[in-house]
Design a protein around this motif. Sequence first.
Motif, mmCIF file in Angstrom:
data_model
loop_
_atom_site.group_PDB
_atom_site.id
_atom_site.type_symbol
_atom_site.label_atom_id
_atom_site.label_comp_id
_atom_site.label_asym_id
_atom_site.label_seq_id
_atom_site.Cartn_x
_atom_site.Cartn_y
_atom_site.Cartn_z
ATOM 1 N N THR A 100 0.859 -1.184 0.000
ATOM 2 C CA THR A 100 0.000 0.000 0.000
ATOM 3 C C THR A 100 0.893 1.230 0.000
ATOM 4 O OG1 THR A 100 -1.670 -1.208 1.217
ATOM 5 C CG2 THR A 100 -1.847 1.193 1.240
ATOM 6 N N GLY A 101 0.530 2.235 -0.812
ATOM 7 C CA GLY A 101 1.311 3.460 -0.887
ATOM 8 C C GLY A 101 1.405 4.149 0.461
ATOM 9 N N ALA A 102 2.613 4.600 0.812
ATOM 10 C CA ALA A 102 2.848 5.203 2.124
ATOM 11 C C ALA A 102 2.045 6.490 2.308
ATOM 12 C CB ALA A 102 4.339 5.482 2.307
ATOM 13 N N GLY A 103 2.025 7.345 1.311
ATOM 14 C CA GLY A 103 1.340 8.627 1.449
ATOM 15 C C GLY A 103 -0.148 8.561 1.156
ATOM 16 N N ASP A 104 -0.570 7.512 0.486
ATOM 17 C CA ASP A 104 -1.958 7.417 0.060
ATOM 18 C C ASP A 104 -2.377 5.955 0.117
ATOM 19 O OD1 ASP A 104 -4.407 7.437 -1.174
ATOM 20 O OD2 ASP A 104 -3.728 8.364 -3.027
ATOM 21 N N GLY A 105 -3.192 5.602 1.066
ATOM 22 C CA GLY A 105 -3.622 4.223 1.238
ATOM 23 C C GLY A 105 -4.439 3.678 0.092
ATOM 24 N N THR A 108 -1.318 1.472 -4.816
ATOM 25 C CA THR A 108 -0.476 0.303 -4.604
ATOM 26 C C THR A 108 0.865 0.555 -5.270
ATOM 27 O OG1 THR A 108 -2.402 -1.143 -4.592
ATOM 28 C CG2 THR A 108 -0.269 -2.186 -4.970
ATOM 29 N N ASN A 109 1.920 0.323 -4.505
ATOM 30 C CA ASN A 109 3.274 0.448 -5.025
ATOM 31 C C ASN A 109 3.867 -0.937 -5.223
ATOM 32 O OD1 ASN A 109 2.972 3.182 -4.779
ATOM 33 N ND2 ASN A 109 4.460 3.447 -3.159
ATOM 34 N N VAL A 110 4.801 -1.022 -6.141
ATOM 35 C CA VAL A 110 5.545 -2.249 -6.382
ATOM 36 C C VAL A 110 6.979 -1.983 -5.963
ATOM 37 C CG1 VAL A 110 6.269 -3.935 -8.104
ATOM 38 C CG2 VAL A 110 4.102 -2.745 -8.374
#
Length: 169
Positions: A100-105, A108-110
Amino acid sequence: MTPRKVRGTSPKQQWLTPRQQRAWVAFMRVQLRMSYEMNRQLQADSGLSLSDYDVLVALSGDRDEGMRISDLAAQIGWERSRLSHQLRRMEERGLTERRTGAGDGRTTNVVLTPNGRRAIEDAAPGHVDLVRSLFFEPLPESLLTPFTAALEHIEVHLNHNSSLPPAPS
């Protein structure tokens, strides 16, 4: 080549000129053959596909937080569905993982796993040797700068005029 009506052109402008046709066919032959050779070399030397390598290279910068899936797709020029399938296969092999993206839940980050980082570091030297021998050695030094400028010019145009979103800066 099948004629294609291009937006804003007259019927007389549908076909490529002989010089354009020659350049296009040469580009396609080189691009297809280079893809084949790179995929073959990567598979033989490291067990990676060219698709694996494309993803690993894009993720291998200083990005501890990873990349958003949409940015990764745009950077490597793939549709999100193709990337999603590729990431699933790479996750199964322990090369990448989604977070899950740190700044925005909502995003999704890879990220590269330690195995993924090792894989790209192990594969890169052989890949570079192949690219140097098949692509750069036959290219006269005097053509490198104009060739690079032409490719960069086309890339900028594609980023602003194609159906995929622009690659992130």
